[in-house]
Design a protein around this motif. Structure first.
Motif, PDB file in Angstrom:
ATOM      1  N   THR A 429       3.816  -9.730   0.626  1.00 22.26           N
ATOM      2  CA  THR A 429       5.080  -9.064   0.349  1.00 22.26           C
ATOM      3  C   THR A 429       4.807  -7.590   0.065  1.00 22.26           C
ATOM      4  OG1 THR A 429       6.070 -11.065  -0.565  1.00 22.26           O
ATOM      5  CG2 THR A 429       7.094  -8.972  -1.173  1.00 22.26           C
ATOM      6  N   VAL A 430       5.562  -6.718   0.690  1.00 21.40           N
ATOM      7  CA  VAL A 430       5.402  -5.276   0.507  1.00 21.40           C
ATOM      8  C   VAL A 430       6.702  -4.697  -0.056  1.00 21.40           C
ATOM      9  CG1 VAL A 430       3.725  -5.088   2.379  1.00 21.40           C
ATOM     10  CG2 VAL A 430       6.149  -4.759   2.869  1.00 21.40           C
ATOM     11  N   ALA A 431       6.581  -3.588  -0.770  1.00 22.51           N
ATOM     12  CA  ALA A 431       7.760  -2.852  -1.223  1.00 22.51           C
ATOM     13  C   ALA A 431       8.259  -2.005  -0.061  1.00 22.51           C
ATOM     14  CB  ALA A 431       7.413  -1.967  -2.416  1.00 22.51           C
ATOM     15  N   VAL A 451       9.640   2.912   5.146  1.00 19.07           N
ATOM     16  CA  VAL A 451       8.333   2.983   4.478  1.00 19.07           C
ATOM     17  C   VAL A 451       8.017   1.645   3.824  1.00 19.07           C
ATOM     18  CG1 VAL A 451       6.962   4.198   2.747  1.00 19.07           C
ATOM     19  CG2 VAL A 451       8.719   5.445   4.033  1.00 19.07           C
ATOM     20  N   TRP A 452       6.758   1.223   3.974  1.00 20.83           N
ATOM     21  CA  TRP A 452       6.238   0.057   3.258  1.00 20.83           C
ATOM     22  C   TRP A 452       5.094   0.508   2.365  1.00 20.83           C
ATOM     23  CZ3 TRP A 452       5.653  -4.491   7.327  1.00 20.83           C
ATOM     24  CH2 TRP A 452       6.937  -4.913   7.699  1.00 20.83           C
ATOM     25  N   ARG A 460      -7.431  -7.920  -3.144  1.00 18.18           N
ATOM     26  CA  ARG A 460      -6.168  -8.586  -2.857  1.00 18.18           C
ATOM     27  C   ARG A 460      -5.078  -7.551  -2.634  1.00 18.18           C
ATOM     28  NH1 ARG A 460      -8.982 -11.864  -6.207  1.00 18.18           N
ATOM     29  NH2 ARG A 460      -8.900 -14.123  -5.848  1.00 18.18           N
ATOM     30  N   PHE A 461      -4.078  -7.925  -1.824  1.00 17.70           N
ATOM     31  CA  PHE A 461      -2.924  -7.074  -1.581  1.00 17.70           C
ATOM     32  C   PHE A 461      -1.721  -7.621  -2.345  1.00 17.70           C
ATOM     33  CE2 PHE A 461      -5.542  -6.255   2.157  1.00 17.70           C
ATOM     34  CZ  PHE A 461      -5.455  -4.867   2.272  1.00 17.70           C
ATOM     35  N   THR A 462      -0.986  -6.747  -2.984  1.00 15.39           N
ATOM     36  CA  THR A 462       0.226  -7.142  -3.689  1.00 15.39           C
ATOM     37  C   THR A 462       1.156  -5.939  -3.811  1.00 15.39           C
ATOM     38  OG1 THR A 462       1.142  -8.029  -5.745  1.00 15.39           O
ATOM     39  CG2 THR A 462      -0.818  -6.670  -5.944  1.00 15.39           C
ATOM     40  N   ALA A 463       2.452  -6.207  -3.795  1.00 14.21           N
ATOM     41  CA  ALA A 463       3.439  -5.137  -3.993  1.00 14.21           C
ATOM     42  C   ALA A 463       3.863  -5.032  -5.448  1.00 14.21           C
ATOM     43  CB  ALA A 463       4.666  -5.392  -3.119  1.00 14.21           C
TER      44      ALA A 463
END
Length: 532
Positions: A429-431, A451-452, A460-463
């Motif tokens: 999930t991205v902002a 824009v993301w 790790r990836f996180t928004a």
């Protein structure tokens, strides 16, 4: 009367050692957490919103002094349960300090100061001082997280009120245009400072004026609601004054002055009305000398218990600093060489990004801004902001790290939200946000960007700001250091399409880019970090 008897009358003997132990423990906490104290004072001094922090400790001491006769009649008895809670507060401070969260460390500091009271004196005494101790939490400069909501609500009400008044309004984000000019809801218009001031004053007034819990809660509720509605009316009236005066009044600095005058009048009315239902003050307690007999039987055993309680509490509050020194050994100190993600077919590198816009991220150790083109000529920009050796000024997750600052003259964020994509084979999930170039005015057909934004921390990836902080703390605790990055991708919206269709098309482009380039982005970040 002899000097010894006079001293006993003024100050009960069974209080001397416990009070001295408590004062020394409080001074030790302030010394051990000096940089947290300095951080709080710095915010008080530079922010009008939190300037009341200077008087909160003074008011707390005064409130305790008011009930000194009641307290003197009680016998201090240290509480082991408070030691456990003190350990929890110390751990909370350590977790906040590992990821440089001012709100967490400053809140934990006040918790330590408050819990020191039952740790040395006992819960029955802490209960007697419940409100004064609780009031000390108003010294914590916290509340900025509500700023976006307050700004949005203020814009909603102002636009609605203008339309009800018969004035046509075109709105986009926090900006709107009426026939007489353009207006924007900025931080100073949010009303957050009015809210914090009103709640602080309201709680103190309710405590001093009422003995009924029901009355106190009702007045505190009014103190929350009144500044919220008052700020909406203030914003509406300022726009109306400017509109009716041809923008000669209520513009610039003077509209802030009008706002404070209006707010001051509203608060005075609120206090005046509340005073009509004030309860009669409670009769004063007996003199300090009445406490002498209450503590006579406790003098023999209280000295040893109090000394032990103070020593245990001191060891607890000092423990986070030792642990922090050990965890710092895993932090990398070498210079950062940011690796560039290699273009993955069918995407290719461009000579330059599709826009000169860059995110307003503060004090990174390295950045890169690259451009890519897709198989159908799609243009995507990739901005990576890298952090290492983070502190309270330079950190990955910060309220100062924004896509666009509120007073940016060139760019404005007109919408926000989230999106789900595939990155390195995993759902993420991205902002999401839409930006508009303000150079040609609010309604001009100027460049817009979809824009993301996503954090990379602890591999790790996180928004989520909160999850990014938690992962950052876990990375420090497990000896992986504090490296982290903010990954931003964007693409221009097609001006030939409707707003909805343009955003849908841009989302598809960013989805495709992430699915193709996500693995390369992750590999470049790991290479930069030096992870296997």
């Amino acid at each position: 009367m002899s000097d010894a008897v006079r001293l006993s009358t003024r100050f009960p003997a069974h209080w001397r050692l416990p009070l001295a132990a408590l004062v020394l423990l409080l001074l030790a906490i302030l010394a051990l957490y000096a940089h947290t104290v300095v951080g709080m004072v710095t915010i008080w001094s530079r922010s009008d919103t939190y300037a009341h922090g200077f008087v909160v400790p003074v008011i707390t001491l005064w409130l305790i002094w008011r009930i000194r006769h009641t307290l003197a009649a009680l016998v201090p008895k240290p509480s082991p349960l408070a030691w456990v809670m003190l350990l929890g507060a110390a751990g909370f401070w350590l977790a906040g300090d590992l990821v440089a969260v001012n709100a967490a460390t400053q809140l934990a500091l006040v918790m330590l100061l408050v819990l020191a009271v039952p740790a040395v004196l006992g819960w029955h005494l802490a209960k007697a001082m419940a409100f004064p101790l609780g009031f000390l939490f108003f010294a914590v400069p916290i509340g900025d997280f509500m700023l976006p909501y307050f700004m949005e609500w203020t814009a909603d009400f102002t636009v609605l009120a203008l339309r009800v008044s018969g004035i046509p309004v075109y709105r986009e984000g926090l900006q709107f245009i009426i026939p007489s000019g353009a207006w924007s809801v900025v931080e100073a218009c949010s009303g957050i400072r009015y809210m914090i001031a009103s709640v602080t004053v309201g709680c103190l007034f309710a405590y001093l004026s009422y003995t009924s819990l029901k009355k106190r809660l009702i007045f505190i509720g009014v103190a929350i609601l009144v500044p919220l509605v008052a700020n909406w009316l203030r914003a509406y009236m300022i726009v109306m004054i400017g509109h009716l005066s041809g923008n000669e009044l209520a513009t610039g600095v003077d509209h802030l002055i009008y706002g404070w005058v209006f707010f001051g009048v509203v608060i005075l009315i609120m206090l005046f009305v509340g005073a009509r239902w004030a309860d009669a003050p409670a009769p004063p307690a007996g003199p300090l000398g009445a406490a002498a007999s209450a503590g006579a039987q406790a003098r023999g055993m209280s000295s040893r218990r109090t000394a032990m309680a103070a020593v245990v509490a001191l060891l607890i509050v000092a423990s986070p600093h030792l642990l922090e020194r050990l965890l710092a050994l895993g932090t990398q100190t070498s210079a950062v060489s940011l690796a560039a993600p290699a273009a993955q077919a069918p995407w290719q590198n461009n000579a330059s990004p599709p826009s000169d816009w860059v995110p307003a991220f503060q004090l990174p150790v390295a950045t890169s801004h690259l451009g890519y083109s897709g198989p159908q000529g799609e243009a995507v920009g990739l901005h990576i902001t890298y952090y290492r050796q983070q502190d309270y000024e330079r950190k990955l997750v910060s309220s100062q790290n924004m896509l666009v600052v509120h007073d940016d003259k060139q760019w404005a964020q007109v919408s926000g939200g989230s999106a789900t994509t595939q990155l390195a084979g995993q759902p993420v999930t991205v902002a999401a946000a839409t930006l508009r170039n303000q150079a040609g005015g609010l309604t001009a057909n100027t460049q817009r960007l979809q824009v993301w934004r996503v954090y990379w921390v602890n591999n790790r990836f996180t928004a989520s700001d909160a999850l990014a902080k938690i992962q950052g703390a876990l990375s420090r605790i497990t000896g992986q250091g504090d490296d982290g990055a903010i990954v931003v991708i964007y693409t221009p919206l097609d001006p030939q399409l409707t707003e909805a269709d343009a955003r849908a098309a841009a989302t598809a482009v960013l989805q495709n880019f992430m699915q193709n380039q996500g693995g390369a982005i992750e590999a470049a970040l790991k290479t930069t970090r030096g992870a296997p």
